[in-house]
Design a protein around this motif. Structure first.
Motif, PDB file in Angstrom:
ATOM      1  N   ILE A 123     -17.813  17.093  42.877  1.00 24.69           N
ATOM      2  CA  ILE A 123     -17.641  15.862  43.644  1.00 24.69           C
ATOM      3  C   ILE A 123     -18.916  15.611  44.437  1.00 24.69           C
ATOM      4  N   GLY A 124     -18.951  14.489  45.127  1.00 25.46           N
ATOM      5  CA  GLY A 124     -20.082  14.208  46.010  1.00 25.46           C
ATOM      6  C   GLY A 124     -21.233  13.478  45.366  1.00 25.46           C
ATOM      7  N   LYS A 125     -21.117  13.127  44.068  1.00 26.56           N
ATOM      8  CA  LYS A 125     -22.262  12.526  43.389  1.00 26.56           C
ATOM      9  C   LYS A 125     -22.556  11.108  43.861  1.00 26.56           C
ATOM     10  N   GLY A 126     -21.654  10.546  44.633  1.00 25.69           N
ATOM     11  CA  GLY A 126     -21.932   9.239  45.218  1.00 25.69           C
ATOM     12  C   GLY A 126     -22.675   9.356  46.533  1.00 25.69           C
ATOM     13  N   ALA A 127     -22.872  10.592  46.976  1.00 21.79           N
ATOM     14  CA  ALA A 127     -23.533  10.823  48.267  1.00 21.79           C
ATOM     15  C   ALA A 127     -24.904  11.444  48.032  1.00 21.79           C
ATOM     16  N   TYR A 139     -15.552   9.647  43.156  1.00 24.97           N
ATOM     17  CA  TYR A 139     -16.894   9.130  42.848  1.00 24.97           C
ATOM     18  C   TYR A 139     -17.122   7.732  43.438  1.00 24.97           C
ATOM     19  N   PRO A 140     -16.281   6.736  43.115  1.00 22.63           N
ATOM     20  CA  PRO A 140     -16.510   5.405  43.705  1.00 22.63           C
ATOM     21  C   PRO A 140     -16.260   5.385  45.208  1.00 22.63           C
ATOM     22  N   ARG A 141     -15.361   6.241  45.654  1.00 17.84           N
ATOM     23  CA  ARG A 141     -15.045   6.294  47.082  1.00 17.84           C
ATOM     24  C   ARG A 141     -16.255   6.754  47.888  1.00 17.84           C
ATOM     25  N   TYR A 142     -17.001   7.709  47.332  1.00 13.31           N
ATOM     26  CA  TYR A 142     -18.197   8.200  48.015  1.00 13.31           C
ATOM     27  C   TYR A 142     -19.234   7.091  48.177  1.00 13.31           C
ATOM     28  N   PHE A 143     -19.440   6.283  47.133  1.00 11.69           N
ATOM     29  CA  PHE A 143     -20.408   5.190  47.221  1.00 11.69           C
ATOM     30  C   PHE A 143     -20.029   4.231  48.346  1.00 11.69           C
ATOM     31  N   GLU A 144     -18.751   3.912  48.414  1.00 13.69           N
ATOM     32  CA  GLU A 144     -18.275   2.993  49.451  1.00 13.69           C
ATOM     33  C   GLU A 144     -18.453   3.601  50.838  1.00 13.69           C
ATOM     34  N   ILE A 145     -18.102   4.871  50.967  1.00  9.23           N
ATOM     35  CA  ILE A 145     -18.220   5.556  52.256  1.00  9.23           C
ATOM     36  C   ILE A 145     -19.675   5.615  52.715  1.00  9.23           C
ATOM     37  N   GLU A 146     -20.579   5.963  51.782  1.00 11.77           N
ATOM     38  CA  GLU A 146     -21.987   6.098  52.158  1.00 11.77           C
ATOM     39  C   GLU A 146     -22.617   4.747  52.487  1.00 11.77           C
ATOM     40  N   ALA A 147     -22.218   3.705  51.763  1.00 12.09           N
ATOM     41  CA  ALA A 147     -22.742   2.365  52.052  1.00 12.09           C
ATOM     42  C   ALA A 147     -22.308   1.917  53.450  1.00 12.09           C
ATOM     43  N   LYS A 148     -21.046   2.150  53.773  1.00 10.98           N
ATOM     44  CA  LYS A 148     -20.535   1.786  55.098  1.00 10.98           C
ATOM     45  C   LYS A 148     -21.174   2.648  56.185  1.00 10.98           C
TER      46      LYS A 148
END
Length: 338
Positions: free
Chosen positions: A148-152, A271-280
């Motif tokens: 996990i974490g690949k969106g971060a 995966y998509p949740r991380y992108f959203e979290i990091e963008a916010k």
């Protein structure tokens, strides 16, 4: 007639008592099957998104196991220090753990290949990257379950404002093994300190910066001692779900399948949740007064070239044979758009 009824009643009672005795004896002779009990730890505090995702997966497994297996979450680094958890997993002190690839370089040198990949977890499974990496982890007595974490991605967080790539030179940056070569090529001075000491080190000027996903900076309150961040992410923050290989081999097939299926599910959820979290999180950092720095197009191109060259060189030195194989299995490389 009445006498016969009494005799019949007594006989029925005797039969009932005999049946109860036999049932009790059978129950004692047939022990109740205990659920398989596994314990798990996290390298990071439970208040963080990463640990919460891990706990979410544990709850998913426990619910679907139907009482046949139960994972007990023991806690974070307060239970076992973060950097000792990989060895605890490998030797069977714990059954399951999550930890970043930065902690794995000694047991699986080729793990640095993840730093070159921008592929999704399911792309890595399809390409054979994950399967090849799994075989390397098995040699360290760990069954690789998920990532996990690949969106971060990691970003530079600094207490000194800069405008160009060149201005990173000479800055004291908190280092970890996976970024030592990169920091050297960028002209930074690597300083080794525990993650938990970053706040005080920034506050006292012992370091000029550190690398982190934006959400973690907010979770740990490090924005309070940070002036700016360079808005060019790199080094996907891969967090590995690992199971002690002996534990894994002892599990029945249906429980192995349950762990694997739910692990793949949590990858797709997170995966998509991380992108959203990091963008916010980046937006929130700006609101909190942390300035966003962007390099010129020329500096951006040069920066990502250095990133790829550094991690590629590290991989070639660490494990040239497996590194070459893993590089060929990567579809989208770091620095490339998606």
């Amino acid at each position: 007639m009445r006498k016969k009824c009494v005799i019949s009643l007594v006989g029925s009672i005797c039969l009932l008592l005999v049946a109860l005795v036999l049932m009790t004896a059978y129950a004692k002779a047939t022990p109740i099957e205990e659920p398989i009990k596994l314990n798990a730890v996290s390298f990071i505090a439970t208040k963080t998104h990463t640990a919460k995702t891990f706990i979410e997966w544990i709850e998913m497994v426990n619910e679907r196991a139907g009482g046949k297996m139960k994972i007990k979450f023991l806690g974070g680094p307060e239970v076992i220090p973060a950097r000792e958890q990989v060895e605890a997993l490998r030797t069977g002190v714990v059954d399951i753990s999550i930890s970043p690839i930065a902690y794995h370089s000694k047991i699986v040198p080729a793990c640095i290949a993840w730093a070159l990949s921008k592929d999704t977890p399911w792309e890595e499974r399809k390409s054979g990257f994950f399967e090849h990496m799994s075989k390397l982890y098995e040699k360290a007595n760990i069954h690789l379950l998920a990532e996990i974490g690949k969106g971060a991605e990691m970003y530079f967080f600094l207490n000194k404002e800069i405008k160009t790539l060149r201005e990173l030179r000479g800055l004291k940056i908190r280092t970890i093994p996976t970024v030592a070569t990169l920091l050297d090529k960028l002209g930074c001075k690597g300083v080794t300190i525990p993650r938990g000491d970053i706040y005080v080190a920034m506050e006292r000027g012992l370091i000029d910066g550190f690398l982190s996903p934006p959400s973690l900076v907010i979770d740990l309150g490090q924005h309070e001692v940070t002036k700016c961040f360079v808005d060019h992410g790199f080094l996907v923050s891969v967090i590995v779900f690992g199971v002690n290989l002996d534990t894994w081999n002892s599990l029945p097939k249906d429980m192995q399948d349950l762990l694997s299926q739910t692990a793949e599910e949590i990858e797709r959820i997170d995966y998509p949740r991380y992108f959203e979290i990091e963008a916010k999180a980046k937006e929130r950092l700006v609101e909190l007064g942390v300035k966003k720095i962007e390099f010129s197009p020329e500096d951006i191109k040069r920066f990502y070239a250095i990133v790829y060259e550094s991690f590629s060189a590290d991989l070639d030195r660490a494990d040239p044979k497996n590194g070459s194989i893993l590089k060929r299995l990567i579809i989208h490389k770091v620095g490339e758009g998606r």
